[in-house]
Structure formats: structure tokens, C-alpha cells
Design a protein around this motif. Structure first.
Motif, short mmCIF file in Angstrom:
data_model
loop_
_atom_site.label_atom_id
_atom_site.label_comp_id
_atom_site.label_asym_id
_atom_site.label_seq_id
_atom_site.Cartn_x
_atom_site.Cartn_y
_atom_site.Cartn_z
N UNK A 9 1.32 -1.21 -0.48
CA UNK A 9 -0.12 0.21 0.44
C UNK A 9 0.71 1.61 0.09
N UNK A 10 2.48 1.20 1.11
CA UNK A 10 2.47 2.31 1.15
C UNK A 10 3.45 2.64 -0.37
N UNK A 11 4.21 1.36 -0.50
CA UNK A 11 4.49 1.93 -2.26
C UNK A 11 3.77 2.35 -3.34
N UNK A 12 2.44 1.91 -3.36
CA UNK A 12 1.45 2.65 -4.30
C UNK A 12 1.50 3.69 -4.35
N UNK A 34 10.11 9.89 4.17
CA UNK A 34 8.71 9.01 4.18
C UNK A 34 8.29 9.26 5.58
N UNK A 35 8.91 8.59 6.73
CA UNK A 35 8.19 8.28 7.67
C UNK A 35 7.06 9.87 8.12
N UNK A 36 8.22 10.58 7.63
CA UNK A 36 7.89 12.32 8.79
C UNK A 36 6.15 11.99 8.42
N UNK A 37 6.06 11.14 6.86
CA UNK A 37 4.30 11.90 6.39
C UNK A 37 3.65 10.12 6.47
N UNK A 45 4.51 7.07 14.18
CA UNK A 45 5.87 8.12 14.69
C UNK A 45 6.11 9.81 15.31
N UNK A 46 5.41 9.98 14.65
CA UNK A 46 4.92 11.69 15.18
C UNK A 46 4.24 12.21 15.73
N UNK A 57 -1.71 7.37 8.50
CA UNK A 57 -1.46 6.11 8.98
C UNK A 57 -2.11 5.14 8.31
N UNK A 58 -1.55 3.91 8.42
CA UNK A 58 -1.84 2.95 7.11
C UNK A 58 -1.67 1.24 8.18
#
Length: 144
Positions: A9-12, A34-37, A45-46, A57-58
Motif C-alpha cells: 500500500x505504501x509503495x503504491x 517519508x517516515x514523517x508523512x 511515529x511523530x 496512518x496505514x
């Protein structure tokens, strides 16, 4: 199984120029950017605030094995956070174009058609942050 689905999903999303532009990123963004978003899981994470959105959030929701025990009938949720309801809805709309009635494909992971089951805005309780939620049904072959 669920981590492979979340990665797919994230890679899509990361591969789509329009979606990444809504986040203020490019498809070639580094992992720290990317981790920030993007959060893989329910808890970001933030700290979500007006300064850290847009954010997604997924996470996986409870699913079940189908009549064929090799097929898992899964559900996943995407929570979109933005400064305005419009921004959160824009993120959802672009994500919908990427996922609804499409197969989610990643190296080592292939799903059947992904279908939107539910979408609506939600209260975040955070001043200056609005949310929009999309829940999808997706069936995929169980990995051994």
C-alpha cells in the motif's frame, strides 16, 4: 502477511507523483522524509499537530480466511490528517484513485481487486488538524 500488505500500500502511494506532491514530497524522497508523512500502524511515529500534517496512518483491520484457506479476506484502513478538511479529503481522493478497483502489487505480494468499503471524516481532537478515513476490503493469497 499484514506487513507485506502495508508495504505494498505504501509503495503504491510513494510511486504516485500526484499523491506525493500533496505531501510535499517526490517519489524519490528518502526514508526519513517519508517516515514523517507515513506511519505503518495505528500510532503515528511523530506527534500529530498542525505542524506535522499532512500525515497518513496505514493499518490492518481484522480479516478472515475465506472458503479457500489459501485466500485471506482482509481489511485495511488509511487515516488521512490535514490542516483542513479539504486537504484530508484531497489525500483520500488521490489514494482512492490508486487503490479502488485495482490490484495492489509489490515484489512478492499480489492482491485481488481492492474495494473501498467505507469512507468518512473523523474528529481528531487536535486543534488545527482534520481527519478523513478510508477502509478497504482486499483479498490476497496467504503467504507461506
Amino acid at each position: 502477511m499484514s506487513l507485506q500488505l502495508i508495504d505494498a500500500i505504501q509503495n503504491t502511494h510513494k510511486a504516485d507523483v500526484e499523491f506525493m506532491a500533496l505531501l510535499g514530497l517526490t517519489p524519490s524522497a528518502t526514508s526519513p522524509e517519508v517516515i514523517k508523512c507515513f506511519t505503518k500502524g495505528l500510532e503515528p511515529e511523530v506527534t500529530i499537530s498542525r505542524d506535522t500534517v499532512p500525515h497518513i496512518c496505514q493499518y490492518i483491520m481484522p480479516g478472515r480466511f475465506g472458503n479457500n484457506p489459501l485466500v485471506f479476506e482482509g481489511k485495511f484502513c488509511l487515516d488521512f490528517y490535514g490542516k483542513t478538511s479539504y486537504e484530508a479529503k484531497q489525500l483520500f481522493e488521490q489514494s482512492f484513485k490508486l487503490l479502488h478497483d485495482k490490484r495492489i502489487i509489490n515484489p512478492g505480494f499480489h492482491s485481488f481487486l481492492c474495494v473501498l468499503a467505507y469512507d468518512d471524516d473523523f474528529a481528531t481532537g487536535i486543534s488545527g488538524v482534520k481527519g478523513y478515513k478510508g477502509i478497504y476490503d482486499v483479498d490476497y493469497i496467504r503467504m507461506n
